[in-house]
Scaffold this motif. Structure first.
Motif, PDB file in Angstrom:
ATOM      1  N   ALA A 203      -6.793  -7.308  -0.914  1.00 12.64           N
ATOM      2  CA  ALA A 203      -6.988  -6.051  -1.654  1.00 12.64           C
ATOM      3  C   ALA A 203      -6.881  -4.858  -0.713  1.00 12.64           C
ATOM      4  CB  ALA A 203      -8.358  -6.065  -2.336  1.00 12.64           C
ATOM      5  N   ALA A 204      -7.499  -4.988   0.458  1.00 16.69           N
ATOM      6  CA  ALA A 204      -7.475  -3.899   1.444  1.00 16.69           C
ATOM      7  C   ALA A 204      -6.049  -3.605   1.901  1.00 16.69           C
ATOM      8  CB  ALA A 204      -8.350  -4.267   2.645  1.00 16.69           C
ATOM      9  N   GLN A 205      -5.254  -4.667   2.072  1.00 24.97           N
ATOM     10  CA  GLN A 205      -3.869  -4.475   2.506  1.00 24.97           C
ATOM     11  C   GLN A 205      -3.070  -3.726   1.442  1.00 24.97           C
ATOM     12  OE1 GLN A 205      -1.783  -8.109   3.421  1.00 24.97           O
ATOM     13  NE2 GLN A 205      -0.198  -7.041   4.582  1.00 24.97           N
ATOM     14  N   ALA A 206      -3.268  -4.090   0.172  1.00 23.89           N
ATOM     15  CA  ALA A 206      -2.563  -3.399  -0.916  1.00 23.89           C
ATOM     16  C   ALA A 206      -2.979  -1.933  -0.995  1.00 23.89           C
ATOM     17  CB  ALA A 206      -2.854  -4.101  -2.246  1.00 23.89           C
ATOM     18  N   LEU A 207      -4.289  -1.683  -0.863  1.00 19.80           N
ATOM     19  CA  LEU A 207      -4.774  -0.299  -0.891  1.00 19.80           C
ATOM     20  C   LEU A 207      -4.211   0.493   0.287  1.00 19.80           C
ATOM     21  CD1 LEU A 207      -8.489  -0.949  -1.892  1.00 19.80           C
ATOM     22  CD2 LEU A 207      -6.740   0.130  -3.307  1.00 19.80           C
ATOM     23  N   ALA A 208      -4.186  -0.129   1.473  1.00 19.46           N
ATOM     24  CA  ALA A 208      -3.672   0.562   2.662  1.00 19.46           C
ATOM     25  C   ALA A 208      -2.207   0.943   2.478  1.00 19.46           C
ATOM     26  CB  ALA A 208      -3.837  -0.327   3.898  1.00 19.46           C
ATOM     27  N   ALA A 209      -1.418   0.031   1.925  1.00 14.78           N
ATOM     28  CA  ALA A 209       0.006   0.319   1.712  1.00 14.78           C
ATOM     29  C   ALA A 209       0.188   1.475   0.723  1.00 14.78           C
ATOM     30  CB  ALA A 209       0.721  -0.934   1.217  1.00 14.78           C
ATOM     31  N   GLY A 210      -0.593   1.456  -0.355  1.00 17.10           N
ATOM     32  CA  GLY A 210      -0.503   2.529  -1.350  1.00 17.10           C
ATOM     33  C   GLY A 210      -0.967   3.866  -0.805  1.00 17.10           C
ATOM     34  N   ILE A 211      -2.064   3.845  -0.059  1.00 21.76           N
ATOM     35  CA  ILE A 211      -2.593   5.081   0.534  1.00 21.76           C
ATOM     36  C   ILE A 211      -1.611   5.644   1.560  1.00 21.76           C
ATOM     37  CG2 ILE A 211      -4.404   6.007   2.046  1.00 21.76           C
ATOM     38  CD1 ILE A 211      -6.321   3.959   0.611  1.00 21.76           C
ATOM     39  N   ALA A 212      -1.054   4.769   2.385  1.00 21.40           N
ATOM     40  CA  ALA A 212      -0.101   5.226   3.405  1.00 21.40           C
ATOM     41  C   ALA A 212       1.150   5.821   2.756  1.00 21.40           C
ATOM     42  CB  ALA A 212       0.284   4.067   4.326  1.00 21.40           C
ATOM     43  N   ALA A 213       1.631   5.190   1.678  1.00 25.91           N
ATOM     44  CA  ALA A 213       2.805   5.725   0.978  1.00 25.91           C
ATOM     45  C   ALA A 213       2.511   7.111   0.432  1.00 25.91           C
ATOM     46  CB  ALA A 213       3.195   4.776  -0.164  1.00 25.91           C
ATOM     47  N   THR A 214       1.314   7.267  -0.155  1.00 30.16           N
ATOM     48  CA  THR A 214       0.925   8.565  -0.719  1.00 30.16           C
ATOM     49  C   THR A 214       0.810   9.615   0.380  1.00 30.16           C
ATOM     50  OG1 THR A 214      -0.269   7.398  -2.454  1.00 30.16           O
ATOM     51  CG2 THR A 214      -0.805   9.726  -2.139  1.00 30.16           C
ATOM     52  N   ALA A 215       0.177   9.247   1.474  1.00 31.35           N
ATOM     53  CA  ALA A 215      -0.008  10.191   2.586  1.00 31.35           C
ATOM     54  C   ALA A 215       1.331  10.617   3.169  1.00 31.35           C
ATOM     55  CB  ALA A 215      -0.882   9.553   3.670  1.00 31.35           C
ATOM     56  N   THR A 216       2.244   9.682   3.266  1.00 31.10           N
ATOM     57  CA  THR A 216       3.563   9.992   3.806  1.00 31.10           C
ATOM     58  C   THR A 216       4.332  10.915   2.869  1.00 31.10           C
ATOM     59  OG1 THR A 216       3.579   7.807   4.854  1.00 31.10           O
ATOM     60  CG2 THR A 216       5.680   8.947   4.703  1.00 31.10           C
ATOM     61  N   LEU A 217       4.133  10.723   1.577  1.00 33.80           N
ATOM     62  CA  LEU A 217       4.852  11.511   0.579  1.00 33.80           C
ATOM     63  C   LEU A 217       4.343  12.943   0.491  1.00 33.80           C
ATOM     64  CD1 LEU A 217       7.086  10.887  -1.566  1.00 33.80           C
ATOM     65  CD2 LEU A 217       5.228  10.613  -3.203  1.00 33.80           C
ATOM     66  N   VAL A 218       3.017  13.134   0.462  1.00 32.42           N
ATOM     67  CA  VAL A 218       2.489  14.475   0.179  1.00 32.42           C
ATOM     68  C   VAL A 218       1.544  15.026   1.252  1.00 32.42           C
ATOM     69  CG1 VAL A 218       2.763  14.265  -2.321  1.00 32.42           C
ATOM     70  CG2 VAL A 218       0.610  13.556  -1.274  1.00 32.42           C
ATOM     71  N   GLU A 219       1.387  14.304   2.370  1.00 31.03           N
ATOM     72  CA  GLU A 219       0.548  14.781   3.478  1.00 31.03           C
ATOM     73  C   GLU A 219      -0.899  15.045   3.098  1.00 31.03           C
ATOM     74  OE1 GLU A 219       1.865  17.109   6.817  1.00 31.03           O
ATOM     75  OE2 GLU A 219       3.793  17.433   5.868  1.00 31.03           O
ATOM     76  N   ILE A 220      -1.606  13.988   2.743  1.00 29.15           N
ATOM     77  CA  ILE A 220      -3.057  14.087   2.558  1.00 29.15           C
ATOM     78  C   ILE A 220      -3.742  13.784   3.885  1.00 29.15           C
ATOM     79  CG2 ILE A 220      -3.119  13.537   0.102  1.00 29.15           C
ATOM     80  CD1 ILE A 220      -3.800  10.601   1.058  1.00 29.15           C
ATOM     81  N   ASP A 221      -4.968  14.294   4.063  1.00 33.13           N
ATOM     82  CA  ASP A 221      -5.683  13.971   5.305  1.00 33.13           C
ATOM     83  C   ASP A 221      -6.938  13.146   5.079  1.00 33.13           C
ATOM     84  OD1 ASP A 221      -7.751  15.863   4.622  1.00 33.13           O
ATOM     85  OD2 ASP A 221      -6.444  17.453   5.348  1.00 33.13           O
ATOM     86  N   ILE A 222      -7.288  12.886   3.799  1.00 32.36           N
ATOM     87  CA  ILE A 222      -8.419  12.015   3.514  1.00 32.36           C
ATOM     88  C   ILE A 222      -8.150  11.241   2.231  1.00 32.36           C
ATOM     89  CG2 ILE A 222      -9.720  13.793   2.230  1.00 32.36           C
ATOM     90  CD1 ILE A 222     -12.292  12.552   3.445  1.00 32.36           C
ATOM     91  N   ALA A 223      -8.579   9.973   2.236  1.00 31.24           N
ATOM     92  CA  ALA A 223      -8.550   9.151   1.032  1.00 31.24           C
ATOM     93  C   ALA A 223      -9.989   8.731   0.742  1.00 31.24           C
ATOM     94  CB  ALA A 223      -7.667   7.923   1.235  1.00 31.24           C
ATOM     95  N   VAL A 224     -10.434   9.024  -0.472  1.00 22.70           N
ATOM     96  CA  VAL A 224     -11.806   8.722  -0.900  1.00 22.70           C
ATOM     97  C   VAL A 224     -11.734   7.575  -1.899  1.00 22.70           C
ATOM     98  CG1 VAL A 224     -13.815   9.629  -2.121  1.00 22.70           C
ATOM     99  CG2 VAL A 224     -12.527  11.111  -0.560  1.00 22.70           C
ATOM    100  N   ILE A 225     -12.559   6.558  -1.707  1.00 21.12           N
ATOM    101  CA  ILE A 225     -12.500   5.387  -2.574  1.00 21.12           C
ATOM    102  C   ILE A 225     -13.839   5.154  -3.252  1.00 21.12           C
ATOM    103  CG2 ILE A 225     -12.075   2.901  -2.689  1.00 21.12           C
ATOM    104  CD1 ILE A 225     -10.178   3.195  -0.385  1.00 21.12           C
ATOM    105  N   GLY A 226     -13.825   5.189  -4.589  1.00 24.45           N
ATOM    106  CA  GLY A 226     -15.014   4.917  -5.382  1.00 24.45           C
ATOM    107  C   GLY A 226     -14.766   3.776  -6.336  1.00 24.45           C
TER     108      GLY A 226
END
Length: 317
Positions: free
Chosen positions: A232-255
């Motif tokens: 699960a962590a690997q899938a989340l990391a891949a999705g978060i990294a793709a998003t960060a690369t696309l739009v330049e976020i500096d924090i990901a918050v997970i609830g």
């Protein structure tokens, strides 16, 4: 502007919550009904109307100048309709018009529940002070929302940031959405539990097969439970990294429920993120647990209404 009040609705498959919320994000009045999720659309709407009627009966109602709705999706803010996956009686249901009719034609702002939680975390929670953020809800499903340039970015229909349906496994399992290998298909609570059971994990004497039970087993060192959370962590990391690369976020918050698993999730997540977020502009990306808890949907819906309802800006939301 402490005289400002808005009404907020948080609509999900289990409950319909409502509140009157002030310009500081304080909940002053609450109302709640169970969602009659398997009933016809008008029966579901009746529960929404009951919540609103309880709010309108409050002496504070006269100060409310807008209504914010965070709804399970998909939503279509441009059309004012909702089609929540887990409420089959609502398909292209004209929720905004119905709420407007019940509240004396107050302005209504509709956003998806992931966007609402993002608004709350940015206003008062873990993303506060960050101009570019992704907030995720990892529970029965995986949703999310974006803050870009210091402002909530719901997109034209109110669904932007829906990271659960980024594909991170090209030939992966079919997802109920119709695609393959979606983040949600790997990282949601039911899928964490399903994978653990398929690989030989067995629940304790209480028979609890939830993701929380798998998390407890992982904390106790069960290798199958650990492996399911790692995946699960690997899938989340891949999705978060793709998003960060696309739009330049500096924090990901997970609830969400899975987000409460603690180090069982966050330790492998940070490790995998280093593998996927490799370009210079995403290397400093922080990942942190959400802070807003069960009121996030209401507070976020209120933030959206405050930001748009009457030109009032809620703390830069």
């Amino acid at each position: 502007m402490h005289t400002d009040l808005v009404a907020a609705l948080d609509i999900g498959g289990t409950k319909i919550a409502g509140a009157l919320v002030d310009g500081d994000g304080t909940i002053l009045v609450r109302a709640q009904r169970p969602t009659p999720a398997q009933e016809d659309g008008d029966t579901v709407m009746r529960a929404v109307e009951e919540v609103l009627e309880e709010l309108t009966a409050s002496p504070l109602w006269g100060r409310a100048h807008a209504v914010g709705i965070g709804s399970a999706g998909p939503v279509d803010a441009s059309a004012g309709t909702v089609s929540p996956v887990n409420v089959p009686g609502w398909r292209d249901y004209p929720l905004v018009d119905r709420v407007r009719a019940t509240t004396g034609n107050l302005p209504v702002e509709l956003i998806g529940d992931g966007v609402a939680i993002t608004a709350a975390e940015h206003w008062q929670g873990a993303a506060r002070g960050h101009d570019n953020a992704l907030c995720m809800v990892v529970s029965t499903g995986v949703g999310g929302g974006l803050v870009l340039g210091g402002r909530l970015h719901p997109g034209p229909t109110g669904n932007a940031g829906h990271i659960g349906h980024i594909s991170v496994e090209l030939d992966g399992d079919p997802c109920p959405c119709g695609a393959r290998g979606c983040v949600e298909r790997i990282a949601s609570g039911p899928n964490v539990a399903r994978r653990a059971l398929e690989n030989g994990w067995r629940p304790g004497p209480d028979g609890d097969t939830s993701a929380a039970a798998v998390a407890a087993a992982a904390r106790a060192g069960d290798p199958v439970a650990v492996a399911s959370f790692e995946r699960a962590a690997q899938a989340l990391a891949a999705g978060i990294a793709a998003t960060a690369t696309l739009v330049e976020i500096d924090i990901a918050v997970i609830g969400g429920g899975v987000g409460k698993a603690g180090d069982v999730l966050f330790a492998p997540l940070r490790r995998f993120l280093a593998d996927y977020a490799t370009l210079s502009f995403v290397q400093r990306l922080a990942v942190t647990p959400a802070q807003m808890g069960t009121d996030a949907g209401l507070v976020g819906a209120a933030a959206a209404a405050l930001a748009s309802g009457a030109g009032v800006t809620a703390a830069g939301v």
